[in-house]
Design a protein around this motif. Structure first.
Motif, short mmCIF file in Angstrom:
data_model
loop_
_atom_site.label_atom_id
_atom_site.label_comp_id
_atom_site.label_asym_id
_atom_site.label_seq_id
_atom_site.Cartn_x
_atom_site.Cartn_y
_atom_site.Cartn_z
N GLN A 42 -5.50 -15.09 6.68
CA GLN A 42 -6.00 -14.09 5.73
C GLN A 42 -5.59 -12.68 6.16
O GLN A 42 -5.26 -11.85 5.32
N PHE A 43 -5.61 -12.43 7.48
CA PHE A 43 -5.19 -11.12 7.98
C PHE A 43 -3.71 -10.87 7.65
O PHE A 43 -3.33 -9.80 7.19
N GLY A 44 -2.88 -11.88 7.89
CA GLY A 44 -1.46 -11.76 7.56
C GLY A 44 -1.24 -11.50 6.08
O GLY A 44 -0.39 -10.68 5.70
N GLU A 45 -2.01 -12.18 5.24
CA GLU A 45 -1.90 -11.96 3.79
C GLU A 45 -2.30 -10.54 3.42
O GLU A 45 -1.68 -9.92 2.55
N ARG A 46 -3.34 -10.02 4.08
CA ARG A 46 -3.76 -8.63 3.78
C ARG A 46 -2.67 -7.64 4.19
O ARG A 46 -2.44 -6.64 3.49
N LEU A 47 -1.99 -7.90 5.31
CA LEU A 47 -0.90 -7.01 5.71
C LEU A 47 0.25 -7.09 4.71
O LEU A 47 0.87 -6.08 4.38
N ARG A 48 0.54 -8.28 4.22
CA ARG A 48 1.60 -8.44 3.22
C ARG A 48 1.23 -7.67 1.95
O ARG A 48 2.07 -6.97 1.37
N LEU A 49 -0.03 -7.80 1.52
CA LEU A 49 -0.47 -7.07 0.32
C LEU A 49 -0.37 -5.56 0.53
O LEU A 49 0.02 -4.83 -0.38
N ALA A 50 -0.72 -5.10 1.72
CA ALA A 50 -0.62 -3.67 2.01
C ALA A 50 0.84 -3.21 1.92
O ALA A 50 1.13 -2.13 1.41
N ARG A 51 1.74 -4.05 2.41
CA ARG A 51 3.17 -3.71 2.33
C ARG A 51 3.62 -3.67 0.87
O ARG A 51 4.32 -2.73 0.45
N LEU A 52 3.21 -4.66 0.09
CA LEU A 52 3.62 -4.72 -1.32
C LEU A 52 3.03 -3.57 -2.12
O LEU A 52 3.70 -3.02 -3.00
N ARG A 53 1.80 -3.18 -1.82
CA ARG A 53 1.17 -2.05 -2.53
C ARG A 53 1.95 -0.76 -2.29
O ARG A 53 1.99 0.12 -3.14
N ARG A 54 2.54 -0.66 -1.12
CA ARG A 54 3.32 0.53 -0.78
C ARG A 54 4.77 0.42 -1.26
O ARG A 54 5.57 1.31 -1.02
N ARG A 55 5.08 -0.71 -1.87
CA ARG A 55 6.42 -0.98 -2.40
C ARG A 55 7.49 -0.86 -1.31
O ARG A 55 8.55 -0.28 -1.52
#
Length: 149
Positions: A18-31
């Motif tokens: 779940q932590f890894g997924e949150r980091l991926r989402l943070a990266r995607l949100r920042r494009r």
């Protein structure tokens, strides 16, 4: 060959995923593309991919590097800050020691210490009471364990 890591409990592995997924989402949100984040964090794109999937073999430093690139590195300060179980255990021990402390016995020379031990056999219950420990059952009762399926 990569080093082996200690196996994680399923609950812990799920938290890491779940932590890894949150980091991926943070990266995607920042494009930000994965390749660019990996370069800025000083790792290969494959390591970043493993990290975003919650890889247990990825170092804590790598996770922090990605968090730094994403600008969320200060969130690490929140980990383990509350520690409710540790506080409960500490409080239980403090309450168990509410009795006045006894004066520590004087140290005996080695030849007399052996004689004293033979004269006064120690009992587990006496030792536990003397040192302010409580039973294992009492400690388990303090833990707020989730119901297991």
């Amino acid at each position: 060959m990569a080093k082996k890591t200690a196996p994680l409990l399923p609950v812990t592995a799920r938290l890491l995923t779940q932590f890894g997924e949150r980091l991926r989402l943070a990266r995607l949100r920042r494009r930000l593309p994965a390749k660019q984040v990996a370069e800025r964090a000083g790792m290969s794109p494959m390591t970043l991919r493993s990290l975003e999937h919650g890889g247990a073999g990825v170092t804590m430093g790598a996770y922090l590097s990605v968090m730094q690139v994403l600008g969320i590195e200060t969130d690490i300060d929140l980990l383990g800050k509350a520690d409710p179980v540790g506080r409960e255990l500490q409080d239980a021990r403090l309450f168990a020691r509410a009795k006045p402390m006894r004066k520590a016995p004087a140290l005996l020379p080695p030849e007399q210490a052996g004689e004293a031990a033979e004269q006064e056999p120690s009992k587990d219950a006496d030792w536990i009471e003397k040192h302010g420990f409580i039973s294992a059952e009492a400690l388990v009762a303090l833990l707020d364990l989730p119901d297991r399926p």
